[in-house]
Design a protein around this motif. Structure first.
Motif, PDB file in Angstrom:
ATOM      1  N   LEU A 200      29.566  20.123  22.804  1.00  0.00           N
ATOM      2  CA  LEU A 200      30.492  18.798  22.201  1.00  0.00           C
ATOM      3  C   LEU A 200      29.644  17.438  22.342  1.00  0.00           C
ATOM      4  CD1 LEU A 200      33.787  20.113  22.439  1.00  0.00           C
ATOM      5  CD2 LEU A 200      32.473  19.110  19.800  1.00  0.00           C
ATOM      6  N   ILE A 201      29.065  17.090  23.937  1.00  0.00           N
ATOM      7  CA  ILE A 201      29.029  15.901  24.689  1.00  0.00           C
ATOM      8  C   ILE A 201      27.356  15.598  23.805  1.00  0.00           C
ATOM      9  CG2 ILE A 201      28.211  15.051  26.638  1.00  0.00           C
ATOM     10  CD1 ILE A 201      30.523  16.499  27.977  1.00  0.00           C
ATOM     11  N   LEU A 202      26.620  16.417  23.919  1.00  0.00           N
ATOM     12  CA  LEU A 202      24.879  16.855  23.717  1.00  0.00           C
ATOM     13  C   LEU A 202      24.939  16.130  22.477  1.00  0.00           C
ATOM     14  CD1 LEU A 202      23.512  18.943  25.520  1.00  0.00           C
ATOM     15  CD2 LEU A 202      23.552  16.907  26.166  1.00  0.00           C
ATOM     16  N   THR A 203      25.274  16.373  21.405  1.00  0.00           N
ATOM     17  CA  THR A 203      25.372  16.592  20.073  1.00  0.00           C
ATOM     18  C   THR A 203      26.160  15.296  19.662  1.00  0.00           C
ATOM     19  OG1 THR A 203      25.884  18.828  19.980  1.00  0.00           O
ATOM     20  CG2 THR A 203      26.559  17.556  17.823  1.00  0.00           C
ATOM     21  N   ARG A 204      27.278  14.868  20.394  1.00  0.00           N
ATOM     22  CA  ARG A 204      28.235  13.284  19.900  1.00  0.00           C
ATOM     23  C   ARG A 204      26.676  12.251  20.546  1.00  0.00           C
ATOM     24  NH1 ARG A 204      28.036  10.617  17.515  1.00  0.00           N
ATOM     25  NH2 ARG A 204      30.139   9.349  16.917  1.00  0.00           N
ATOM     26  N   LEU A 205      26.070  12.654  21.514  1.00  0.00           N
ATOM     27  CA  LEU A 205      25.112  11.869  22.672  1.00  0.00           C
ATOM     28  C   LEU A 205      23.896  11.811  20.838  1.00  0.00           C
ATOM     29  CD1 LEU A 205      24.686   9.969  24.612  1.00  0.00           C
ATOM     30  CD2 LEU A 205      23.170  12.108  25.661  1.00  0.00           C
ATOM     31  N   ALA A 206      23.637  12.531  20.927  1.00  0.00           N
ATOM     32  CA  ALA A 206      22.164  12.521  19.673  1.00  0.00           C
ATOM     33  C   ALA A 206      23.176  12.137  18.536  1.00  0.00           C
ATOM     34  CB  ALA A 206      22.556  13.987  19.378  1.00  0.00           C
ATOM     35  N   ASP A 207      24.159  12.300  18.003  1.00  0.00           N
ATOM     36  CA  ASP A 207      24.752  12.088  16.551  1.00  0.00           C
ATOM     37  C   ASP A 207      24.597   9.973  16.774  1.00  0.00           C
ATOM     38  OD1 ASP A 207      24.249  14.161  14.957  1.00  0.00           O
ATOM     39  OD2 ASP A 207      26.328  14.488  15.489  1.00  0.00           O
ATOM     40  N   SER A 208      25.464  10.168  18.009  1.00  0.00           N
ATOM     41  CA  SER A 208      25.299   7.937  18.417  1.00  0.00           C
ATOM     42  C   SER A 208      24.862   7.705  18.489  1.00  0.00           C
ATOM     43  CB  SER A 208      26.723   8.323  19.326  1.00  0.00           C
ATOM     44  OG  SER A 208      26.587   6.858  19.753  1.00  0.00           O
ATOM     45  N   ILE A 209      23.463   8.549  18.954  1.00  0.00           N
ATOM     46  CA  ILE A 209      21.683   7.589  19.425  1.00  0.00           C
ATOM     47  C   ILE A 209      20.923   7.079  18.153  1.00  0.00           C
ATOM     48  CG2 ILE A 209      19.817   7.541  20.277  1.00  0.00           C
ATOM     49  CD1 ILE A 209      21.129   8.572  22.668  1.00  0.00           C
ATOM     50  N   ARG A 210      21.076   7.981  16.976  1.00  0.00           N
ATOM     51  CA  ARG A 210      20.035   8.787  15.510  1.00  0.00           C
ATOM     52  C   ARG A 210      20.767   6.710  15.020  1.00  0.00           C
ATOM     53  NH1 ARG A 210      20.573  13.739  13.361  1.00  0.00           N
ATOM     54  NH2 ARG A 210      23.366  13.164  12.447  1.00  0.00           N
ATOM     55  N   PRO A 211      21.801   6.159  14.548  1.00  0.00           N
ATOM     56  CA  PRO A 211      22.207   5.711  13.766  1.00  0.00           C
ATOM     57  C   PRO A 211      21.254   4.251  14.124  1.00  0.00           C
ATOM     58  CG  PRO A 211      24.008   6.173  14.315  1.00  0.00           C
ATOM     59  CD  PRO A 211      22.788   6.653  15.046  1.00  0.00           C
ATOM     60  N   ARG A 212      21.633   4.576  15.766  1.00  0.00           N
ATOM     61  CA  ARG A 212      20.912   3.291  16.436  1.00  0.00           C
ATOM     62  C   ARG A 212      19.117   2.955  17.006  1.00  0.00           C
ATOM     63  NH1 ARG A 212      26.185   4.252  18.412  1.00  0.00           N
ATOM     64  NH2 ARG A 212      27.762   2.220  18.650  1.00  0.00           N
ATOM     65  N   LEU A 213      18.297   3.978  16.579  1.00  0.00           N
ATOM     66  CA  LEU A 213      17.216   4.129  16.698  1.00  0.00           C
ATOM     67  C   LEU A 213      16.652   2.635  15.864  1.00  0.00           C
ATOM     68  CD1 LEU A 213      16.798   7.572  16.875  1.00  0.00           C
ATOM     69  CD2 LEU A 213      16.365   5.835  18.904  1.00  0.00           C
ATOM     70  N   LEU A 214      15.774   2.296  16.519  1.00  0.00           N
ATOM     71  CA  LEU A 214      14.418   1.325  15.482  1.00  0.00           C
ATOM     72  C   LEU A 214      12.946   1.186  16.076  1.00  0.00           C
ATOM     73  CD1 LEU A 214      15.948  -1.623  17.196  1.00  0.00           C
ATOM     74  CD2 LEU A 214      16.704  -1.186  14.979  1.00  0.00           C
TER      75      LEU A 214
END
Length: 214
Positions: A200-214
């Motif tokens: 749950l933690i790793l999946t949410r971490l990835a999903d939180s970072i993804r839209p912030r990638l520039l």
């Protein structure tokens, strides 16, 4: 062009981790109840919720937010999970101190740093029916994708996939560590709660970072 996200988003990213653990409080305790004390979700949600309150109204970089999470878990969770997850997150934090931008290589070091820090306090590994069955394959998958030239986005997807597969693998394992190890073959057929919370933690971490990638 190298993808990255700003470390100044750290507070919001860690707040997302708080949200997913608190939302899965009952589910994690239900999973834990099959072969454990049934309090994994209760304890995890308590520690993460404490962190959420500590983050309110503050602007923290990723290292600072992970420091707050570490402190909350070390102080707020009973049993083994506080020190285990605390070690994971402080190891992650140490790899991104004073970093303004987190690119793929830096995130790979963050993951490896968290795993190494955790391995300093436990000899558990893949096959023991624990959070390591999720964490180790996920870290390796991200590193391998990065080494192969994958984008940050693609490497995150590889990490998520490996985490899910690692979590699911615990259903067919006999517990070798912790309270569940006393059940022997009776621990077969159910997921490990630590592996589930780690996924749950790793999946949410990835999903939180993804839209912030520039």
């Amino acid at each position: 062009m190298s993808q990255s996200f700003s470390s100044s988003d750290g507070g919001a990213i860690v707040a997302d981790l708080v949200t997913v653990i608190v939302a899965n409080r009952e589910y994690l305790s239900e999973v834990d109840g099959a072969i454990g004390d049934g309090d994994h979700g209760i304890n995890m949600a308590k520690g993460f919720a404490h962190c959420g309150r500590a983050l309110e109204g503050r602007e923290l970089d990723l290292a600072g937010a992970l420091d707050e999470l570490t402190l909350s878990l070390m102080e707020g969770i009973g049993g083994s999970m506080g020190p285990l997850y605390g070690s994971l997150f402080i190891g992650m934090a140490n790899e991104v101190r004073d970093r303004q931008e987190i690119d793929t290589a830096t995130f790979a070091r963050l993951l490896r740093g968290g795993l190494t820090s955790l391995q300093d306090i436990t000899e558990a590994g893949v096959g023991d029916k624990c959070l390591m069955d999720t964490l180790i394959p996920a870290v390796q998958a991200f590193e391998q994708a990065h080494t192969a030239g994958a984008s940050f986005h693609e490497a995150l997807e590889h990490m998520k996939s490996a985490a899910s597969q690692g979590r699911d693998s615990t259903r067919d394992l006999v517990a070798r560590i912790g309270r569940a190890s006393r059940l022997g073959e009776r621990s077969l057929g159910v997921l490990d709660a630590g592996a589930v919370s780690c996924c749950l933690i790793l999946t949410r971490l990835a999903d939180s970072i993804r839209p912030r990638l520039l």
